[in-house]
Enzyme design. Sequence first.
Site, PDB file in Angstrom:
ATOM      1  N   CYS A  66       0.818  -1.229   0.000  1.00 35.87           N
ATOM      2  CA  CYS A  66       0.000   0.000   0.000  1.00 35.87           C
ATOM      3  C   CYS A  66       0.845   1.268   0.000  1.00 35.87           C
ATOM      4  O   CYS A  66       0.328   2.362  -0.246  1.00 35.87           O
ATOM      5  CB  CYS A  66      -0.949  -0.002   1.195  1.00 35.87           C
ATOM      6  SG  CYS A  66      -2.073  -1.395   1.182  1.00 35.87           S
ATOM      7  N   HIS A  76      -3.017   7.311   2.986  1.00 34.76           N
ATOM      8  CA  HIS A  76      -3.504   6.038   2.428  1.00 34.76           C
ATOM      9  C   HIS A  76      -4.855   5.708   3.060  1.00 34.76           C
ATOM     10  O   HIS A  76      -5.028   5.786   4.277  1.00 34.76           O
ATOM     11  CB  HIS A  76      -2.481   4.945   2.711  1.00 34.76           C
ATOM     12  CG  HIS A  76      -2.984   3.572   2.441  1.00 34.76           C
ATOM     13  ND1 HIS A  76      -3.624   3.238   1.267  1.00 34.76           N
ATOM     14  CD2 HIS A  76      -2.978   2.429   3.198  1.00 34.76           C
ATOM     15  CE1 HIS A  76      -3.960   1.962   1.302  1.00 34.76           C
ATOM     16  NE2 HIS A  76      -3.597   1.460   2.468  1.00 34.76           N
ATOM     17  N   ASN A 112     -10.145   0.198   0.708  1.00 36.89           N
ATOM     18  CA  ASN A 112      -8.684   0.280   0.611  1.00 36.89           C
ATOM     19  C   ASN A 112      -8.240  -0.269  -0.745  1.00 36.89           C
ATOM     20  O   ASN A 112      -8.305  -1.473  -0.976  1.00 36.89           O
ATOM     21  CB  ASN A 112      -8.084  -0.535   1.766  1.00 36.89           C
ATOM     22  CG  ASN A 112      -6.568  -0.568   1.750  1.00 36.89           C
ATOM     23  OD1 ASN A 112      -5.934  -0.200   0.772  1.00 36.89           O
ATOM     24  ND2 ASN A 112      -5.980  -1.026   2.834  1.00 36.89           N
TER      25      ASN A 112
HETATM   26  O1  UT7 Z   1      -3.247  -1.002   3.836  1.00 42.10           O
HETATM   27  C1  UT7 Z   1      -2.940  -1.473   5.106  1.00 42.10           C
HETATM   28  C2  UT7 Z   1      -3.897  -2.585   5.290  1.00 42.10           C
HETATM   29  N1  UT7 Z   1      -4.555  -2.831   6.490  1.00 42.10           N
HETATM   30  C3  UT7 Z   1      -4.959  -1.966   7.448  1.00 42.10           C
HETATM   31  O2  UT7 Z   1      -4.711  -0.796   7.486  1.00 42.10           O
HETATM   32  C4  UT7 Z   1      -5.795  -2.597   8.513  1.00 42.10           C
HETATM   33  C5  UT7 Z   1      -5.699  -1.917   9.845  1.00 42.10           C
HETATM   34  N2  UT7 Z   1      -6.595  -2.549  10.789  1.00 42.10           N
HETATM   35  C6  UT7 Z   1      -7.922  -2.331  10.778  1.00 42.10           C
HETATM   36  O3  UT7 Z   1      -8.405  -1.561   9.988  1.00 42.10           O
HETATM   37  C7  UT7 Z   1      -8.753  -3.006  11.835  1.00 42.10           C
HETATM   38  O4  UT7 Z   1      -7.918  -3.737  12.697  1.00 42.10           O
HETATM   39  C8  UT7 Z   1      -9.838  -3.931  11.231  1.00 42.10           C
HETATM   40  C9  UT7 Z   1     -10.922  -3.108  10.598  1.00 42.10           C
HETATM   41  C10 UT7 Z   1      -9.244  -4.896  10.218  1.00 42.10           C
HETATM   42  C11 UT7 Z   1     -10.477  -4.763  12.350  1.00 42.10           C
HETATM   43  O5  UT7 Z   1     -11.033  -3.889  13.315  1.00 42.10           O
HETATM   44  P1  UT7 Z   1     -10.715  -4.107  14.860  1.00 42.10           P
HETATM   45  O6  UT7 Z   1     -11.479  -3.102  15.584  1.00 42.10           O
HETATM   46  O7  UT7 Z   1      -9.222  -4.118  15.029  1.00 42.10           O
HETATM   47  O8  UT7 Z   1     -11.330  -5.522  15.113  1.00 42.10           O
HETATM   48  P2  UT7 Z   1     -10.648  -6.854  15.682  1.00 42.10           P
HETATM   49  O9  UT7 Z   1      -9.873  -7.543  14.630  1.00 42.10           O
HETATM   50  O10 UT7 Z   1      -9.963  -6.562  16.986  1.00 42.10           O
HETATM   51  O11 UT7 Z   1     -11.935  -7.720  16.003  1.00 42.10           O
HETATM   52  C12 UT7 Z   1     -12.902  -7.284  16.991  1.00 42.10           C
HETATM   53  C13 UT7 Z   1     -14.116  -8.188  16.897  1.00 42.10           C
HETATM   54  C14 UT7 Z   1     -13.749  -9.694  16.920  1.00 42.10           C
HETATM   55  O12 UT7 Z   1     -14.787 -10.371  17.605  1.00 42.10           O
HETATM   56  P3  UT7 Z   1     -14.606 -10.800  19.147  1.00 42.10           P
HETATM   57  O13 UT7 Z   1     -13.397 -11.681  19.159  1.00 42.10           O
HETATM   58  O14 UT7 Z   1     -14.390  -9.534  19.898  1.00 42.10           O
HETATM   59  O15 UT7 Z   1     -15.889 -11.485  19.444  1.00 42.10           O
HETATM   60  C15 UT7 Z   1     -13.799 -10.064  15.465  1.00 42.10           C
HETATM   61  O16 UT7 Z   1     -14.097 -11.433  15.264  1.00 42.10           O
HETATM   62  O17 UT7 Z   1     -14.801  -7.965  15.666  1.00 42.10           O
HETATM   63  C16 UT7 Z   1     -14.956  -9.205  14.973  1.00 42.10           C
HETATM   64  N3  UT7 Z   1     -14.885  -8.923  13.538  1.00 42.10           N
HETATM   65  C17 UT7 Z   1     -15.972  -8.676  12.794  1.00 42.10           C
HETATM   66  N4  UT7 Z   1     -17.265  -8.625  13.095  1.00 42.10           N
HETATM   67  C18 UT7 Z   1     -18.118  -8.338  12.094  1.00 42.10           C
HETATM   68  C19 UT7 Z   1     -13.773  -8.852  12.759  1.00 42.10           C
HETATM   69  N5  UT7 Z   1     -14.128  -8.563  11.494  1.00 42.10           N
HETATM   70  C20 UT7 Z   1     -15.476  -8.466  11.492  1.00 42.10           C
HETATM   71  C21 UT7 Z   1     -16.412  -8.162  10.496  1.00 42.10           C
HETATM   72  N6  UT7 Z   1     -17.723  -8.109  10.842  1.00 42.10           N
HETATM   73  N7  UT7 Z   1     -16.056  -7.921   9.223  1.00 42.10           N
END
Ligand code: UT7
Length: 330
Positions: free
Chosen positions: A116, A255, A285
């Site tokens: 990215c 980005h 993204n």
């Molecule tokens: O270009 C660079 C590329 N990547 C990035 O910049 C990504 C940077 N990171 C992020 O944007 C965030 O970490 C995400 C959007 C990917 C995830 O958000 P988060 O707030 O960090 O969520 P998490 O991974 O800590 O997950 C929290 C909860 C989990 O459930 P439990 O374990 O708390 O019950 C996940 O299973 O949210 C759940 N979860 C979802 N729920 C519904 C994860 N993805 C999803 C989803 N829909 N799509």
Amino acid sequence: MTQNVGIVGWGKFLPPNVVSNFDLVSMGIDTSDEWIVERTGIKSRRIAPADMSTSDMAFEAAKIALERSGKATSEIDLVIVATTSPDYIGFPSTASILQNRLGLRTVGAFDLSAACSGFGYALATGTQFVQNRTCRNVLVVGADSLSKLVNWSDRGSCILFGDGAGAVVLSATQEPGVIASDLHADGSEGSILMIKGGGTRKPLSDQVVADKEHLIFMEGRSVFKVAVNTVVNSLLETLGKIGKVPDDIDQLVLHQANSRIIQYVGEKLGLPDSKVFSNIATYGNTSAASIPIAIDEAVECGRIRPGDLVATIGFGAGFTWATNIIRWGV
Ligand code: UT7
């Protein structure tokens, strides 16, 4: 003697197929519009059809950038395509394919791999070639079709990505355009965002495919943390090198990975929303394409005007990050 370099042409291409968060739910992904909007700011993204490759999108964006620049194809001396979703694994490069489709002479063409951050790396690289008079004009493209590399059964990552391409033409200018660049990588964080299989470390096999290791793996939270910890410092350092402070920025083009990252960085720098560009709601993204697409839209809607100081920062797998400070001159 070196010369000033500026962006004299720009263009973007987004595939027509709009996929909303609701569409993802209909596809059977265990998510919701509410969760995606709250955690990422994304409402929809564009997904390229099966027969549209990265070079197809790069071609459309490049044509517009070339036309806007007023440069003839015979005046382009180098093509750089930032991508990590090339038409072919290894070779030929997407840049070579693009060079041929644009009908350019046998000028140099290469892909640049910095995920990215790719466009930021490519912009800084292309600038050097014009600055030191090796090339008259350089075509720099950021293009990715990550929808084809996404693990559609991983709801933590598949909801983030969209496809697209953005392009710029770099030329010698009277006034300085690209005035400072700052490139970084921290390979120790390589494992937080990677494609584990299909390369020479773990060649493609039935097992790799069965384990979906040929697709994107991402530790979202770790990526989030590294991103916010690196980009603010990089921007402050780069501004410092040219005697500027955040208040001097007219438009920040970060980005487009997550609206919470964009908001955090804007707040840390003390910038009002009007100076922090975001189109993540519509495109998600788009990886290496996100910054040139955002530049194109910001110019088109008057958020970037002649004379503005524009700060761009890309970050992504590697882990890599790249800042470019541009005085918009057109
Ligand atoms: O270009 C660079 C590329 N990547 C990035 O910049 C990504 C940077 N990171 C992020 O944007 C965030 O970490 C995400 C959007 C990917 C995830 O958000 P988060 O707030 O960090 O969520 P998490 O991974 O800590 O997950 C929290 C909860 C989990 O459930 P439990 O374990 O708390 O019950 C996940 O299973 O949210 C759940 N979860 C979802 N729920 C519904 C994860 N993805 C999803 C989803 N829909 N799509």
